[in-house]
Motif scaffolding. Structure first.
Motif, PDB file in Angstrom:
ATOM      1  N   TYR A   1      43.728   0.920   0.213  1.00  0.00           N
ATOM      2  CA  TYR A   1      43.468   0.059  -0.984  1.00  0.00           C
ATOM      3  C   TYR A   1      44.189  -1.309  -1.021  1.00  0.00           C
ATOM      4  CZ  TYR A   1      42.792   4.845  -2.561  1.00  0.00           C
ATOM      5  OH  TYR A   1      42.456   6.045  -2.803  1.00  0.00           O
TER       6      TYR A   1
ATOM      7  N   LEU B   1      47.612  -0.788   1.329  1.00  0.00           N
ATOM      8  CA  LEU B   1      48.294   0.553   1.165  1.00  0.00           C
ATOM      9  C   LEU B   1      47.016   1.336   1.920  1.00  0.00           C
ATOM     10  CD1 LEU B   1      49.834   2.766  -0.273  1.00  0.00           C
ATOM     11  CD2 LEU B   1      48.416   2.846  -2.119  1.00  0.00           C
TER      12      LEU B   1
ATOM     13  N   ARG C   1      45.331   4.579   3.234  1.00  0.00           N
ATOM     14  CA  ARG C   1      45.015   6.019   2.715  1.00  0.00           C
ATOM     15  C   ARG C   1      45.954   7.013   2.892  1.00  0.00           C
ATOM     16  NH1 ARG C   1      40.456   6.943  -0.301  1.00  0.00           N
ATOM     17  NH2 ARG C   1      39.583   5.132   0.298  1.00  0.00           N
TER      18      ARG C   1
ATOM     19  N   LYS D   1      48.940   6.782   3.439  1.00  0.00           N
ATOM     20  CA  LYS D   1      50.273   6.941   2.539  1.00  0.00           C
ATOM     21  C   LYS D   1      50.058   7.126   1.256  1.00  0.00           C
ATOM     22  CE  LYS D   1      53.163   5.557   5.794  1.00  0.00           C
ATOM     23  NZ  LYS D   1      54.567   6.283   5.782  1.00  0.00           N
ATOM     24  N   SER D   2      48.958   7.316   0.627  1.00  0.00           N
ATOM     25  CA  SER D   2      48.506   7.388  -0.920  1.00  0.00           C
ATOM     26  C   SER D   2      48.266   8.964  -1.120  1.00  0.00           C
ATOM     27  CB  SER D   2      47.583   6.753  -1.364  1.00  0.00           C
ATOM     28  OG  SER D   2      46.276   6.953  -0.592  1.00  0.00           O
TER      29      SER D   2
ATOM     30  N   TYR E   1      50.813  11.169  -3.274  1.00  0.00           N
ATOM     31  CA  TYR E   1      50.886  10.547  -4.548  1.00  0.00           C
ATOM     32  C   TYR E   1      49.693  11.006  -5.172  1.00  0.00           C
ATOM     33  CZ  TYR E   1      50.937   7.470  -8.499  1.00  0.00           C
ATOM     34  OH  TYR E   1      51.062   6.943  -9.821  1.00  0.00           O
TER      35      TYR E   1
ATOM     36  N   LEU F   1      42.706   6.744  -6.555  1.00  0.00           N
ATOM     37  CA  LEU F   1      43.287   5.557  -7.337  1.00  0.00           C
ATOM     38  C   LEU F   1      42.087   4.624  -7.646  1.00  0.00           C
ATOM     39  CD1 LEU F   1      46.341   4.719  -5.096  1.00  0.00           C
ATOM     40  CD2 LEU F   1      46.133   6.098  -6.798  1.00  0.00           C
TER      41      LEU F   1
ATOM     42  N   LEU G   1      51.137   1.031  -9.900  1.00  0.00           N
ATOM     43  CA  LEU G   1      51.938   1.904  -8.988  1.00  0.00           C
ATOM     44  C   LEU G   1      53.151   1.109  -8.442  1.00  0.00           C
ATOM     45  CD1 LEU G   1      48.801   2.072  -6.128  1.00  0.00           C
ATOM     46  CD2 LEU G   1      49.795   3.776  -7.746  1.00  0.00           C
TER      47      LEU G   1
ATOM     48  N   CYS H   1      55.310   0.448  -5.616  1.00  0.00           N
ATOM     49  CA  CYS H   1      54.999   0.268  -4.109  1.00  0.00           C
ATOM     50  C   CYS H   1      56.453  -0.168  -3.286  1.00  0.00           C
ATOM     51  CB  CYS H   1      53.910  -1.073  -4.027  1.00  0.00           C
ATOM     52  SG  CYS H   1      52.621  -0.504  -4.865  1.00  0.00           S
TER      53      CYS H   1
ATOM     54  N   SER I   1      53.753   1.631   0.739  1.00  0.00           N
ATOM     55  CA  SER I   1      53.784   3.188   0.675  1.00  0.00           C
ATOM     56  C   SER I   1      53.867   3.306  -0.756  1.00  0.00           C
ATOM     57  CB  SER I   1      54.787   3.806   1.574  1.00  0.00           C
ATOM     58  OG  SER I   1      55.051   4.911   1.335  1.00  0.00           O
ATOM     59  N   ILE I   2      53.304   4.574  -1.234  1.00  0.00           N
ATOM     60  CA  ILE I   2      53.704   5.029  -2.546  1.00  0.00           C
ATOM     61  C   ILE I   2      54.006   6.523  -2.625  1.00  0.00           C
ATOM     62  CG2 ILE I   2      52.110   3.489  -3.725  1.00  0.00           C
ATOM     63  CD1 ILE I   2      50.100   5.765  -3.781  1.00  0.00           C
ATOM     64  N   THR I   3      54.618   6.871  -1.471  1.00  0.00           N
ATOM     65  CA  THR I   3      55.327   8.149  -1.327  1.00  0.00           C
ATOM     66  C   THR I   3      56.200   8.660  -2.312  1.00  0.00           C
ATOM     67  OG1 THR I   3      54.452   8.459   1.132  1.00  0.00           O
ATOM     68  CG2 THR I   3      56.064  10.336   0.036  1.00  0.00           C
TER      69      THR I   3
END
Length: 1689
Positions: free
Chosen positions: A203, A216, A218, A220-221, A224, A234, A240, A242, A257-259
């Motif tokens: 993304y 971002l 995929r 790493k998402s 989430y 998403l 988010l 970030c 990353s949004i972990t």
């Protein structure tokens, strides 16, 4: 904020402690909200001061420090916010167009849908532009669930319409992160970002940093998406948190990353190089405690920054355990943009980014807590309470008391208990918000959730929209009343019933708290219903009776809707006890009905209902159960009963029928035929009174309505009524009563329930301006049936006196008067029988004609007097100045008076002191004898007059009939007026007066004899001065007006100085009166005087300022006495001759008459017609802007007007239309191929040929001319009243230097050889000659082919023979074949005879070819022939169309298409019409022989190359002519969207619908047209629609449209003229004459009235008789006489 900067300095250096202080020990504090802890800590700090000798000084310093600290820790308020401030917020609500954000300290902000991010806004714009829903565009409620934490920035601060503060926020990263740049980005930073694009491998995230692209991956998402996003991808616009994992290319490329685990552990560190300028809310930091106070603590973080934590954001579990230098984790809440003050929170929920906040149970909000305990009081912010369940809550200062003055801080001591209400919940503070205001605690509801369906609410009207009414229920709750629910019946003009700001009482139909929607109803039956409210299927028990409203009526039955969208079916067999074949004709949408539940299945939401309630038990209005037996008592219309008054209501009496003890309703207006007596009876009747012989009017649905009108009772008993529609016949006269009054007419109801409409035109013999001026609801009337519509069950009535009056009006008038007095006698008898008050007894004892001895109580300034006495105690006794006469009364004086009239409703007695009334003369009177009488008093229903001969009082009726309700002011009886009466009784009887009717005299002159004393006083006033002509006087300027100045000569004399008498030489364009000022002393000479009337005791003179020339003017008149009488107006105008130049002064511009009114001298006035104001047409568009009041102008006299009272002037110098005169004119008529007819000054008309319209040739010379356009013209000749004019600029403006392209040619000498001449064809002859529009001839061999004008869909079977074009014979040989023949002839030797024969043959063939060329009937036979034709004239569309038709006859479609394409390429681009003709033909071809796809392709190309509107219209005509009605209808709807402002589109669509018989669709189309078109087009569009209705639709509806339009625009003569034309074609002679009669009584300009009188006379000459013709002439003569008398006066 200054204190914040002082305690938390920027730059990272901490403030050093003062030298005299030792380090403070940690404060042991168990409860931060306990004030005593703070006091103990402060005492300890006092004890450790080093300098004990300065105790007093230290105390003062400590107090200041405490104050400063308290100010630092104040809570955030709306006033403290500013644009650019960064805040951490929590989503509270997600609506369609905005997010509601909860901010710290109980504040609230709003994020508009356009402030999410750029990618989301772009998709919104795309959806709006395409008008189609985009799949990728998700709603805000899908993207932003309540409880989500977001970083935001303040964009603006404003106020709502209610005056409340409104905080506008943005979560757009470019606004939140605008302080960041690519160089400041570091790994480990936690930023807010929004998804801007979905790619294959991940993304693209918008983080708002210019020049940086954030990606971002995929993988790493995924975590989430599984945990937080419920497995969904998403979406664009999703928010988010970030974490920057990697920074490349100096910050231009970022990997995010949004972990959740990584984000939750993110902490802002010094290595990330944060600065005060780019600190962001939501960052978690490690901090050290600097200071602990009762209001909060201060922290230092990131080694150099300081911030504060208010008491709301301390960790509840650690309150009291904080100490200095303690290390804590904190989250930044806000950053101020200018002071850089930072606020933080220590609550655990904020210390893990990405975590959502919890909400309070919805049931708690709005709850009233009886005892809430005060935990701590904060003087500058508010109070912390502990609720009954142990949770904490907060109340701001403004919510602690109803007003600021009533606030008492001492009432909020720790431990005190208070009653409060939970009004909201602050997500950011995890505190309930309270209010102690009494009005909020007592409020029935605070939120949409508090309002349940079926509840009655009150509100104010906010706005009236086409879809309904917006209602304000509370400051924060709005509701909508749909158009269907504005009343029990459908309202066409709700603005007449409701006004913005008015209060309304509604009932809730549907409540949807999630969407904040509240649907209300104003149907009175539903709002006032006492039946149970049905809000769910579970509550619908069999046998339940309730109210609902019909939403659908079909052949299977009716669908009835209730509250909360509950609906049920009434089958056809349950609609009535009798079968109803067509329910849709009996019931209508929105009708309120009473139903009973038969069966209900809640699971399937099925509900079966019935309208049959007769056999079931029904709840009464009072709640008691009425037995079935009592409801089975039926009363027939006309049945006479005796009733007893039970109760008075607003609209009548609630009575009980004595025989059966059944309750019924007797409306106030049904108590009598006389409106005044209805009010009188209602006023004096009391509970328990018995009324005899009352008639039952109706018995419907258990409601009995009674009537006591004698006229109605008599009509029923004498069978002068109709019981059903089938009994009605035109010409019937029926007694009824007014049921409703509308702007277009009056609805009249008759016994047995039938009703009809009396249109506005048939209400009265007089012109009706306002229907409410003529009748009142409930009034008795007599109606004449004019027509019926059996299909629609409609009746049209006439209420005109000329149609309904009887043959003996005198007897009818006497009956009317006698009935009124009998009812008044009945009321007096009723009052006597009861033991009323003293006031009532006194009223009963007074009669007209009675003499009383009273005492004067008061004499008013207007001459009227008031009296009192024991016999009139409690009453108001008054005598007007007229009835006081010449007697001088003083308060306390005794006087003998005569009673004229007793007003029992207002308790007023009218008396007189006139001697002729107090001392009547005895004389024997005879019945039916005529006598002169003087009107003494005028009441509402009758007048009291005194006979001149005897002085006896007599009563005469004001009206002669029930329908005689309106009269103009000039027709009303006035006190002092002498009338002729015919006596009907010679004894006063019980009434105290004689009864009489007015005599036959039509003209009742107002006669009032003037007293000698009055005349003498006026005579004295007229000779109080001794001024003569030429006398010099001194005065003071009192006021300055544009055309005169008022001067006070002395205390009693006033004068005026006309603007013409101020200066000797007046500069043109100046304003002479402006030279004088109020208060200025002036010396003037008397030049004349005029009397202002007998009411004024002073003379008013025209004065002349002292000037040298004035003496010569006044030599002859010096010393002459002044006379108020002026000279004959015609004598004053005699010195002025035509052509003379005068100076005049602007008085005003009369926009109606379209002339400028001016003054020349004080006694001489003039008028300048519009066309003589200027030679510049722009000036005439707004004359009032060019000519100011009082301005001096130079004018030329042209003559006098018809009345010879005003001069006719010209400002252009034109006083006659001689040859060469240049003037302005107005285009009256445009004649194609001929020229213009132009209206000129002085009532003349001139003609301009097309050759004289311009100095240059134009293909369409008349294109720029329309009727009414102002043009500048030059008179060419004026002979025998035939005026020829020219509009050439070379003639109208000879000084112009513009080049003349085509000069005038008036004789043959003007033409030179080789000169290029352009002109217009006048005639075509066989010899080939044609004549130009000038006086010479030119020979030509080329005749130009005329252009084809295609006005509608092209048809193939016409046009092939429409054009006569000579072409070569198809047998004509080419030059090549001729050479071959010549070669053969040379090879073979010919004899002399053969040569001669060959020569003759060739000559014959040549002559044959020539004959063919001249033959107009010859037609081409081959493609070669057509090719020759189009080569000779390639731009002629008719030839190309004939060529196409030739191929079509041979079924060669492709060749026809190819010809069309050739034509489009060949025809010159300048020939737009010719090209359009080919396009239309091609559309026709595809429509007939092609497919829909090929047709659309051609259509799309045609729209690109031509005017789109024309192409659309042609295609619509093609569809209609080929009977493809659905396609035509769809195309017209497309045109209405694209060409909404084009009037022609609406009219063409209306014509299309009417030709197909879709009348109702046309009516709806008119409503749409009026919404889409500008206001200035409305009248014209309505008129055109009405004309179309006359031709193709319903003439009655068309007539109604015209009537409605003319009621709003009565002076639109063009509409009147069109209406007359239509009625002459489609209406009856009576209707046409009625319209003419209305028109000739309008107040219009004389010129327009002359036009209508002429039309009326022409109509009567054609269709009428000699009597009707004479009547029109008499009417015209009366009009002229009235105008002339008006002008003379």
């Amino acid at each position: 904020m200054a204190s914040i900067e002082e305690n938390f300095p920027r730059g990272g250096t901490q403030k050093k402690p003062s030298e005299g202080k030792a380090p403070r020990r940690p404060i042991e504090q168990d409860n931060l909200f306990d004030v005593s802890c703070y006091e103990e800590g402060s005492q300890k700090r006092k004890r450790i001061q080093e300098d004990q000798g300065k105790g007093k000084k230290l105390k003062e310093e400590k107090k200041e420090a405490i104050k400063a600290n308290a100010k630092d820790f104040e809570l955030l308020t709306v006033e403290a916010l500013s644009e650019g401030m960064l805040l951490l917020g929590c989503v509270k609500e997600s609506n369609d167009f905005e997010l509601v954000i909860s901010l710290p300290n109980g504040l609230t902000g709003f994020v508009q849908v356009t402030h999410i991010c750029d990618a989301y806004s772009k998709m919104l714009n795309e959806q709006v532009a395409t008008e189609e829903l985009l799949e990728d565009l998700n709603s805000l409620s899908d993207l932003y669930p309540p409880g989500m934490l977001v970083r935001c920035t303040v964009t603006s601060m404003g106020k709502t319409m209610d005056g409340h503060q409104s905080v506008k926020l943005s979560i757009n990263p470019k606004d939140v992160n605008k302080a960041l740049n690519t160089t400041a980005l570091r790994s480990g930073m936690l930023l807010s970002g929004l998804v801007s694009s979905v790619e294959d491998h991940g993304y693209l995230i918008d983080i708002g940093v210019s020049g940086a692209k954030a990606f971002l991956p995929r993988q790493k998402s995924q975590s989430y998406i599984k945990l937080a996003n419920k497995g969904a991808e998403l979406k664009i616009g999703q928010y988010l948190n970030c974490l920057i994992e990697e920074v490349k290319n100096n910050g231009r490329i970022l990997r995010l990353s949004i972990t959740r685990s990584e984000v939750a552990a993110a902490i802002a560190t010094e290595e990330q190089n944060w600065a005060l300028s780019n600190l962001l809310p939501g960052l978690v930091v490690k901090a050290q405690v600097q200071k602990v106070t009762a209001n909060g603590i201060s922290l230092s973080f990131l080694s150099s920054f300081t911030g504060i934590v208010d008491f709301m954001h301390l960790d509840p579990k650690k309150v009291g355990s904080y100490s200095e230098s303690q290390t804590v984790k904190a989250c930044i809440l806000s950053v101020h943009p200018t002071s850089k003050a930072v606020r933080l929170t220590l609550r655990q929920v904020f210390l893990q980014p990405g975590t959502g906040l919890g909400q309070l149970a919805s049931s708690r909000i709005g709850m009233v807590v009886e005892e809430s305990v005060v935990k701590s009081f904060h003087a500058n912010t508010g109070v912390i309470f502990e609720l009954d369940d142990g949770t904490l809550a907060f109340a701001r200062l403004k919510h602690l008391s109803d007003t600021k003055k009533s606030f008492k801080p001492g009432a909020f001591k720790v431990g005190s208990k208070h009653r409060c209400r939970i009004i909201d919940y602050s997500l950011m503070d995890e505190l309930a918000l309270l209010s102690l205001k009494h009005q909020i605690i007592a409020a029935p509801f605070l939120r949409y959730q508090d309002i349940c369906p079926g509840r009655v609410v009150e509100g104010k009207v906010l706005a009236l929209k086409p879809f309904g009414m917006q209602v304000k229920v509370t400051d924060h709750i709005r509701g909508l009343v749909p158009h269907l629910h504005l009343a029990d019946v459908l309202l066409k003009q709700p603005e007449k019933k409701y006004s913005v700001g008015g209060e309304v009482k509604c009932r809730v139909l549907i409540s949807n708290p999630e969407e904040k929607k509240l649907i209300l109803t104003l149907k009175k039956t539903l709002v006032m219903s006492k039946f149970p409210v049905l809000t769910s299927y579970e509550a619908a028990k069999p046998g339940l009776i309730t109210h609902g409203f019909i939403v659908c009526a079909r052949e299977f039955g009716c669908i009835v809707k209730f509250y909360n969208d509950v609906k049920g079916l009434v089958p056809k067999n349950e609609l009535s006890s009798e079968p109803i074949p067509s329910p849709e004709k009996v019931f209508y949408k929105g009708q309120v009905v009473k139903v009973i539940v038969l069966k209900c299945e809640p699971e399937q939401e099925k509900l079966l209902l019935s309208f049959n309630l007769i056999s079931r038990t029904v709840s009464g209005a009072e709640g008691e159960q009425i037995p079935k037996k009592s409801r089975q008592v039926a009363y027939e219309t006309g049945q006479m009963v005796d009733v007893k008054v039970l109760k008075k209501k607003d609209n009548g009496l609630e009575v009980s029928i004595l025989s059966d003890n059944v309750s019924a309703h007797l409306p106030t207006m049904h108590l009598s035929d006389h409106v005044v007596n209805c009010k009188l009876l209602y006023h004096w009747l009391q509970e328990g009174d018995i009324l005899r012989r009352v008639m039952c009017l109706s018995d419907k649905g258990g409601h009995i309505t009674l009537c006591r009108k004698p006229a109605m009772i008599s009509a029923v008993q004498e069978e002068q009524v109709v019981r059903s529609f089938s009994e009605i016949q035109p010409g019937m006269q029926l007694a009824g009563y007014v049921r409703n009054i509308m702007s277009y007419g009056v609805f009249v109801e008759f016994p047995f329930g039938l009703a009809g409409l009396a249109p506005k035109a048939d209400m009265s013999d007089k012109f009706v301006t306002d229907t409410k001026d003529h009748f009142v609801v409930g009034q008795t009337v007599v109606a004449n049936v004019t027509s019926m519509d059996e299909e629609k069950q409609r009746i049209l009535l006439c209420l005109k006196l000329s149609e309904v009056s009887s043959e003996d009006p005198a007897a009818e008038s006497l009956s009317f008067l006698s009935q009124c007095f009998e009812e008044m006698k009945e009321i007096r008898d009723t009052m006597r029988r009861r033991n009323h008050s003293k006031v009532a007894q006194n009223l009963c004892g007074l009669m007209p004609g009675q003499k009383l001895d009273l005492v004067v109580q008061e004499v008013r300034w207007d001459g009227s007097a008031f009296f009192n006495g024991s016999c009139v105690a409690g009453l108001t006794v008054t005598a007007t100045r007229y009835h006081v006469g010449d007697k001088s009364l003083v308060a306390g004086q005794k006087a003998r008076v005569l009673v004229l009239h007793v007003d029992a409703l207002k308790s007023v007695v009218h008396v007189s002191l006139r001697e002729e009334l107090l001392n009547p003369k005895a004389k024997r009177l005879m019945e039916n004898s005529q006598h002169p009488a003087v009107v003494q008093h005028v009441a509402e229903e009758f007048a009291i007059a005194s006979l001149v001969e005897t002085g006896q009082l007599t009563a005469i009726p004001v009206a002669s009939h029930f329908n005689d309700t309106f009269r103009f002011d000039s027709e009303k009886l006035k006190v002092g007026q002498t009338v002729s009466v015919t006596l009907k009784t010679v004894l006063t009887g019980d009434h105290g007066v004689l009864l009489a009717v007015q005599g036959p005299a039509k003209k009742r002159a107002f006669i009032r004899s003037r007293k000698e004393s009055e005349t003498g006083e006026e005579g004295l006033a007229a000779v109080k001065h001794s001024l003569c002509f030429g006398d010099v006087v001194k005065g003071t300027v009192k006021s300055v007006r544009p055309t005169y100045v008022t001067v006070a000569i002395d205390d009693k004399l006033m004068g005026s100085i006309h603007t013409s008498q101020i200066l000797d030489e007046v500069p043109i364009g100046s304003f002479p009166t402006s030279r004088l000022k109020a208060g200025q002393k002036v010396t003037a000479r008397v030049i004349g005087g005029r009397d202002l009337g007998p009411c004024d005791c002073n003379f008013f003179f025209h004065l002349l300022l002292s000037l040298p020339f004035a003496n010569s003017d006044l030599k002859e008149d010096g010393g002459a006495a002044l006379s108020p009488k002026g000279d004959n107006p015609s004598e004053r105008l005699r010195p002025y001759k035509a052509g003379q130049t005068v100076t005049c002064f602007v008085k005003k511009y009369n926009a109606i008459k379209m002339w400028l009114e001016v003054d020349i001298t004080p006694e001489v006035r003039g008028r300048v017609p519009q066309l003589l104001l200027s030679l510049n047409p722009k000036v005439l568009k707004h004359p009032e802007k060019s000519f100011k009041n009082g301005q001096a102008l130079s004018a030329t006299v042209t003559g006098t007007d018809a009345s010879e009272t005003n001069l006719c002037l010209s400002l252009t110098g034109v006083h006659s239309l001689a040859e060469g005169t240049v003037t302005l004119g107005t285009v009256m008529k445009v004649t194609p191929h001929v020229g213009l007819t132009v209206a000129l000054p002085f009532g003349k008309t001139g003609k301009a040929s097309i050759f004289h319209l311009s100095d240059s040739y134009a293909e369409q010379p008349l294109k720029n001319f329309s009727i009414g356009k102002l043009v500048r013209c030059c008179v060419l000749s004026n002979e025998d009243n035939k005026i020829e004019i020219s509009l050439r600029q070379s003639r109208t403006n000879p000084k112009s230097k513009n080049k003349v392209e085509d000069p005038e040619m008036t004789r043959i000498e003007d033409v030179r050889e080789g000169q290029l001449v352009r002109g217009y064809v006048r005639s075509v002859r066989q010899s080939g000659w044609y004549r130009l529009l000038c006086s010479f001839k030119q020979e030509t061999k080329c005749v130009e082919v005329p252009r084809l004008q295609v006005s509608s869909g092209f048809t193939w079977d016409e046009g092939l023979n429409a054009l006569e074009v000579p072409v070569l014979n198809r047998k004509e040989e080419s030059s090549d074949s001729e050479e071959e023949d010549d070669a053969q002839s040379t090879r073979k030797k010919q004899t002399k005879k053969e040569k001669e024969q060959e020569k003759q043959r060739l000559e014959k063939e040549l002559s044959k070819v020539e004959a063919t060329l001249m033959d107009p009937s010859w037609q081409p036979q081959t493609a070669d022939d057509f090719d020759r034709l189009v080569l000779s004239n390639p731009s002629s569309s008719i030839l190309w169309l004939q060529y196409m038709a030739f191929h079509l006859q041979a079924t060669e479609m492709e060749k026809a298409r190819a010809v069309a394409e050739r034509a489009l390429k060949t025809i010159s681009f300048r020939e737009e019409q010719e090209k359009l003709n080919v396009w239309v033909a091609l559309l026709n071809l595809e429509n007939m022989y092609g497919t829909e796809e090929t047709l659309m392709k051609v259509f799309e190309r045609a729209v690109q190359y031509n005017e789109p509107l024309k192409v659309f219209q042609h295609l619509a005509d093609i569809y209609a002519s080929s009977e493809k009605y659905q396609q035509a209808d769809d195309l017209y709807n497309t045109m209405l969207k694209r060409f909404r402002q084009e009037k022609s589109v609406w009219l063409k669509y209306a014509t299309f619908l009417l030709k197909r018989g879709q009348v109702e669709a046309t009516h709806r189309l008119l409503e749409r047209a009026l919404k889409g078109l500008p206001d200035k087009e409305h009248v014209d569009v309505i008129s055109k629609f009405a004309q179309l209705e006359f031709h193709f639709g319903d003439p009655k509806h068309a007539k109604a449209i015209f009537e409605s339009t003319l009621s709003s625009y009565p002076k639109r003569t063009d509409i009147w003229s069109i209406y007359i034309d239509m009625m002459i074609k489609h209406g009856s002679q009576k209707e046409v004459r009625d319209i003419f009669e209305r028109v000739i009584h309008l107040s219009l300009a004389a010129k327009r009235m002359k036009f209508f009188f002429k039309r009326y006379l022409d109509y009567e000459k054609k269709y009428g008789t000699s009597e009707t013709i004479q009547a029109v002439k008499v009417a015209a003569l009366e009009y002229v006489e009235s105008k002339s008398s008006l002008a003379e006066s």
